[in-house]
Design a protein around this motif. Sequence first.
Motif, PDB file in Angstrom:
ATOM      1  N   VAL A 182       0.805  -1.047  -0.011  1.00 50.00           N
ATOM      2  CA  VAL A 182       0.001   0.044   0.101  1.00 50.00           C
ATOM      3  C   VAL A 182       0.975   1.179  -0.037  1.00 50.00           C
ATOM      4  O   VAL A 182       0.622   2.267  -0.749  1.00 50.00           O
ATOM      5  CB  VAL A 182      -0.922  -0.135   1.255  1.00 50.00           C
ATOM      6  CG1 VAL A 182      -1.887   1.437   1.289  1.00 50.00           C
ATOM      7  CG2 VAL A 182      -2.009  -1.054   1.064  1.00 50.00           C
ATOM      8  N   GLN A 183       1.782   1.374   0.996  1.00 51.39           N
ATOM      9  CA  GLN A 183       2.542   2.657   1.054  1.00 51.39           C
ATOM     10  C   GLN A 183       3.406   2.554  -0.544  1.00 51.39           C
ATOM     11  O   GLN A 183       3.630   3.772  -0.680  1.00 51.39           O
ATOM     12  CB  GLN A 183       3.711   2.206   1.998  1.00 51.39           C
ATOM     13  CG  GLN A 183       3.124   2.299   3.539  1.00 51.39           C
ATOM     14  CD  GLN A 183       3.955   1.863   4.715  1.00 51.39           C
ATOM     15  OE1 GLN A 183       5.278   1.830   4.360  1.00 51.39           O
ATOM     16  NE2 GLN A 183       3.503   1.173   5.763  1.00 51.39           N
ATOM     17  N   PHE A 184       3.925   1.569  -1.082  1.00 47.92           N
ATOM     18  CA  PHE A 184       4.695   1.656  -2.247  1.00 47.92           C
ATOM     19  C   PHE A 184       3.876   2.332  -3.543  1.00 47.92           C
ATOM     20  O   PHE A 184       4.065   3.271  -4.119  1.00 47.92           O
ATOM     21  CB  PHE A 184       5.492   0.323  -2.644  1.00 47.92           C
ATOM     22  CG  PHE A 184       6.024   0.455  -4.091  1.00 47.92           C
ATOM     23  CD1 PHE A 184       7.176   1.213  -4.004  1.00 47.92           C
ATOM     24  CD2 PHE A 184       5.512   0.087  -4.979  1.00 47.92           C
ATOM     25  CE1 PHE A 184       7.904   1.155  -5.507  1.00 47.92           C
ATOM     26  CE2 PHE A 184       6.120   0.080  -6.506  1.00 47.92           C
ATOM     27  CZ  PHE A 184       7.193   0.628  -6.508  1.00 47.92           C
ATOM     28  N   ARG A 185       2.486   1.614  -3.378  1.00 49.11           N
ATOM     29  CA  ARG A 185       1.545   1.930  -4.423  1.00 49.11           C
ATOM     30  C   ARG A 185       1.217   3.579  -4.232  1.00 49.11           C
ATOM     31  O   ARG A 185       1.107   4.181  -5.307  1.00 49.11           O
ATOM     32  CB  ARG A 185       0.273   1.070  -4.119  1.00 49.11           C
ATOM     33  CG  ARG A 185      -0.862   1.212  -5.299  1.00 49.11           C
ATOM     34  CD  ARG A 185      -1.594   2.410  -4.968  1.00 49.11           C
ATOM     35  NE  ARG A 185      -2.353   2.228  -3.728  1.00 49.11           N
ATOM     36  CZ  ARG A 185      -3.328   1.629  -3.153  1.00 49.11           C
ATOM     37  NH1 ARG A 185      -3.994   0.859  -3.833  1.00 49.11           N
ATOM     38  NH2 ARG A 185      -3.592   1.728  -1.754  1.00 49.11           N
ATOM     39  N   ASP A 186       1.007   3.926  -3.206  1.00 48.40           N
ATOM     40  CA  ASP A 186       0.548   5.191  -2.750  1.00 48.40           C
ATOM     41  C   ASP A 186       1.381   6.418  -3.039  1.00 48.40           C
ATOM     42  O   ASP A 186       1.105   7.209  -3.664  1.00 48.40           O
ATOM     43  CB  ASP A 186       0.081   5.389  -1.444  1.00 48.40           C
ATOM     44  CG  ASP A 186      -1.228   4.699  -0.853  1.00 48.40           C
ATOM     45  OD1 ASP A 186      -1.881   4.287  -1.644  1.00 48.40           O
ATOM     46  OD2 ASP A 186      -1.374   4.596   0.183  1.00 48.40           O
ATOM     47  N   TRP A 187       2.805   5.843  -2.872  1.00 52.98           N
ATOM     48  CA  TRP A 187       3.931   6.708  -3.384  1.00 52.98           C
ATOM     49  C   TRP A 187       4.060   6.934  -4.815  1.00 52.98           C
ATOM     50  O   TRP A 187       4.120   8.183  -5.337  1.00 52.98           O
ATOM     51  CB  TRP A 187       5.324   6.342  -2.949  1.00 52.98           C
ATOM     52  CG  TRP A 187       6.440   7.159  -2.930  1.00 52.98           C
ATOM     53  CD1 TRP A 187       6.968   8.480  -2.080  1.00 52.98           C
ATOM     54  CD2 TRP A 187       7.417   7.368  -3.983  1.00 52.98           C
ATOM     55  NE1 TRP A 187       7.874   8.730  -2.415  1.00 52.98           N
ATOM     56  CE2 TRP A 187       8.035   8.342  -3.729  1.00 52.98           C
ATOM     57  CE3 TRP A 187       7.477   6.673  -5.335  1.00 52.98           C
ATOM     58  CZ2 TRP A 187       9.239   8.761  -4.547  1.00 52.98           C
ATOM     59  CZ3 TRP A 187       8.451   7.159  -6.177  1.00 52.98           C
ATOM     60  CH2 TRP A 187       9.366   8.291  -5.955  1.00 52.98           C
ATOM     61  N   ILE A 188       3.984   5.995  -5.479  1.00 50.74           N
ATOM     62  CA  ILE A 188       4.063   5.835  -6.941  1.00 50.74           C
ATOM     63  C   ILE A 188       2.860   6.528  -7.629  1.00 50.74           C
ATOM     64  O   ILE A 188       2.906   7.259  -8.506  1.00 50.74           O
ATOM     65  CB  ILE A 188       4.142   4.446  -7.525  1.00 50.74           C
ATOM     66  CG1 ILE A 188       5.544   3.738  -7.040  1.00 50.74           C
ATOM     67  CG2 ILE A 188       3.977   4.406  -9.116  1.00 50.74           C
ATOM     68  CD1 ILE A 188       6.651   4.283  -7.822  1.00 50.74           C
ATOM     69  N   ARG A 189       1.510   6.260  -6.984  1.00 55.00           N
ATOM     70  CA  ARG A 189       0.497   6.924  -7.403  1.00 55.00           C
ATOM     71  C   ARG A 189       0.437   8.360  -7.339  1.00 55.00           C
ATOM     72  O   ARG A 189       0.219   9.437  -8.323  1.00 55.00           O
ATOM     73  CB  ARG A 189      -0.720   6.341  -6.749  1.00 55.00           C
ATOM     74  CG  ARG A 189      -1.894   7.187  -7.152  1.00 55.00           C
ATOM     75  CD  ARG A 189      -3.183   6.368  -6.488  1.00 55.00           C
ATOM     76  NE  ARG A 189      -4.245   7.339  -6.570  1.00 55.00           N
ATOM     77  CZ  ARG A 189      -5.795   6.707  -6.643  1.00 55.00           C
ATOM     78  NH1 ARG A 189      -6.038   5.636  -6.774  1.00 55.00           N
ATOM     79  NH2 ARG A 189      -6.616   7.662  -6.803  1.00 55.00           N
ATOM     80  N   GLU A 190       1.191   9.088  -6.171  1.00 60.49           N
ATOM     81  CA  GLU A 190       1.229  10.458  -5.749  1.00 60.49           C
ATOM     82  C   GLU A 190       2.235  10.895  -6.840  1.00 60.49           C
ATOM     83  O   GLU A 190       1.824  12.141  -7.532  1.00 60.49           O
ATOM     84  CB  GLU A 190       1.598  10.600  -4.563  1.00 60.49           C
ATOM     85  CG  GLU A 190       1.946  12.114  -4.228  1.00 60.49           C
ATOM     86  CD  GLU A 190       2.660  12.265  -3.001  1.00 60.49           C
ATOM     87  OE1 GLU A 190       3.388  13.184  -2.534  1.00 60.49           O
ATOM     88  OE2 GLU A 190       2.290  11.231  -1.923  1.00 60.49           O
ATOM     89  N   LYS A 191       3.139  10.370  -7.309  1.00 61.27           N
ATOM     90  CA  LYS A 191       4.290  11.137  -8.042  1.00 61.27           C
ATOM     91  C   LYS A 191       4.066  10.981  -9.490  1.00 61.27           C
ATOM     92  O   LYS A 191       4.306  11.892 -10.219  1.00 61.27           O
ATOM     93  CB  LYS A 191       5.586  10.224  -7.912  1.00 61.27           C
ATOM     94  CG  LYS A 191       6.170  10.421  -6.103  1.00 61.27           C
ATOM     95  CD  LYS A 191       6.385  11.702  -5.696  1.00 61.27           C
ATOM     96  CE  LYS A 191       6.650  11.744  -4.414  1.00 61.27           C
ATOM     97  NZ  LYS A 191       6.705  12.979  -3.671  1.00 61.27           N
ATOM     98  N   VAL A 192       3.258   9.933  -9.955  1.00 58.34           N
ATOM     99  CA  VAL A 192       2.732   9.982 -11.198  1.00 58.34           C
ATOM    100  C   VAL A 192       1.657  11.027 -11.564  1.00 58.34           C
ATOM    101  O   VAL A 192       1.959  11.532 -12.548  1.00 58.34           O
ATOM    102  CB  VAL A 192       2.162   8.467 -11.503  1.00 58.34           C
ATOM    103  CG1 VAL A 192       1.531   8.382 -12.995  1.00 58.34           C
ATOM    104  CG2 VAL A 192       3.381   7.295 -11.619  1.00 58.34           C
ATOM    105  N   LEU A 193       0.715  11.079 -10.715  1.00 57.57           N
ATOM    106  CA  LEU A 193      -0.310  11.851 -10.895  1.00 57.57           C
ATOM    107  C   LEU A 193       0.328  13.341 -10.864  1.00 57.57           C
ATOM    108  O   LEU A 193      -0.209  14.203 -11.570  1.00 57.57           O
ATOM    109  CB  LEU A 193      -1.446  11.899  -9.787  1.00 57.57           C
ATOM    110  CG  LEU A 193      -2.308  10.534  -9.856  1.00 57.57           C
ATOM    111  CD1 LEU A 193      -3.192  10.545  -8.699  1.00 57.57           C
ATOM    112  CD2 LEU A 193      -3.010  10.460 -11.183  1.00 57.57           C
ATOM    113  N   ALA A 194       1.427  13.543 -10.026  1.00 57.55           N
ATOM    114  CA  ALA A 194       1.830  14.932 -10.195  1.00 57.55           C
ATOM    115  C   ALA A 194       3.052  14.932 -11.413  1.00 57.55           C
ATOM    116  O   ALA A 194       3.622  16.043 -11.300  1.00 57.55           O
ATOM    117  CB  ALA A 194       2.824  15.260  -8.798  1.00 57.55           C
ATOM    118  N   ARG A 195       3.101  14.071 -12.125  1.00 52.92           N
ATOM    119  CA  ARG A 195       4.235  13.992 -13.077  1.00 52.92           C
ATOM    120  C   ARG A 195       5.644  14.537 -12.621  1.00 52.92           C
ATOM    121  O   ARG A 195       6.302  15.380 -13.149  1.00 52.92           O
ATOM    122  CB  ARG A 195       3.673  14.927 -14.337  1.00 52.92           C
ATOM    123  CG  ARG A 195       4.262  14.379 -15.577  1.00 52.92           C
ATOM    124  CD  ARG A 195       4.057  15.315 -16.781  1.00 52.92           C
ATOM    125  NE  ARG A 195       2.394  15.235 -16.962  1.00 52.92           N
ATOM    126  CZ  ARG A 195       1.995  14.428 -17.904  1.00 52.92           C
ATOM    127  NH1 ARG A 195       2.739  13.374 -18.555  1.00 52.92           N
ATOM    128  NH2 ARG A 195       0.580  14.321 -18.179  1.00 52.92           N
TER     129      ARG A 195
END
Length: 255
Positions: A182-195
């Motif tokens: 969950v923590q890894f997924r959330d970090w990647i999701r946040e950084k991808v959405l922020a480009r």
Amino acid sequence: MLSPVFLPHGSPYTIFEKSEFTAFLNRFGQENRPKAIVIFSAHFESEITTIAATDDVHDMEYDYYGFPSSYYQVQYPARGSTIVASMVEERLRQNNIPVQKKYRGLDHGVFPIMMHAYPEADIPIVPVSVNPFLPARQQIAIGEALQGLEQDGILVIGSGFLTHNFNEIDRNKEAQPRAWAVQFRDWIREKVLARDIEALSHYETLAPHAALGVPRAEHFVPLLIALGSGSPGREIDVLHDTIEHGSLSTLAFKF
């Protein structure tokens, strides 16, 4: 406009499954009807970016072991496209990215997705390899070389998994997501959405539990390639997001 996407491809079991994930793939195919597909599969590895060019019906690559015989009889008779393959080759060469043409059929990073999204097998497919050992910024640059293919009706797909660690997969598909996943997924999701290209280029050291989520990068780099191939000014959307088998993220993006 057919925005590039990153899609998880599921396991070979996906071929015959009917699930929330396969329903998502079905909806995706109904909503996105490209003239051709260029797909970077985690299961097609090569040191040099390799384009599988043909106009014939693709061969099948049953690149899995120990499954019932029916899994080795599956057919997905989509054709390739040498025209689209040449377009990809030209763009990569113009951006000084080493490239070659060498034929390889459809592997299970490709046909399980296609069977649910485009069951008629009526869209030409051009498979392209990945090199998991290239730095993250070079993976993104491969995608950047293909920006604009959507204007020609061509859909770029990165096919992999955000997390892919066999040692951390629970046999129970409904197992509770593990905290690290969950923590890894959330970090990647946040950084991808922020480009946030800078952070994503150093995900191995910055993302929490990156070594657990990505012990080997072949399933992760299609995300970076798909990200690079999207238009820089366009908002990124999450298409699907669950965690199955305790650690297997199905996070999918549209770029």
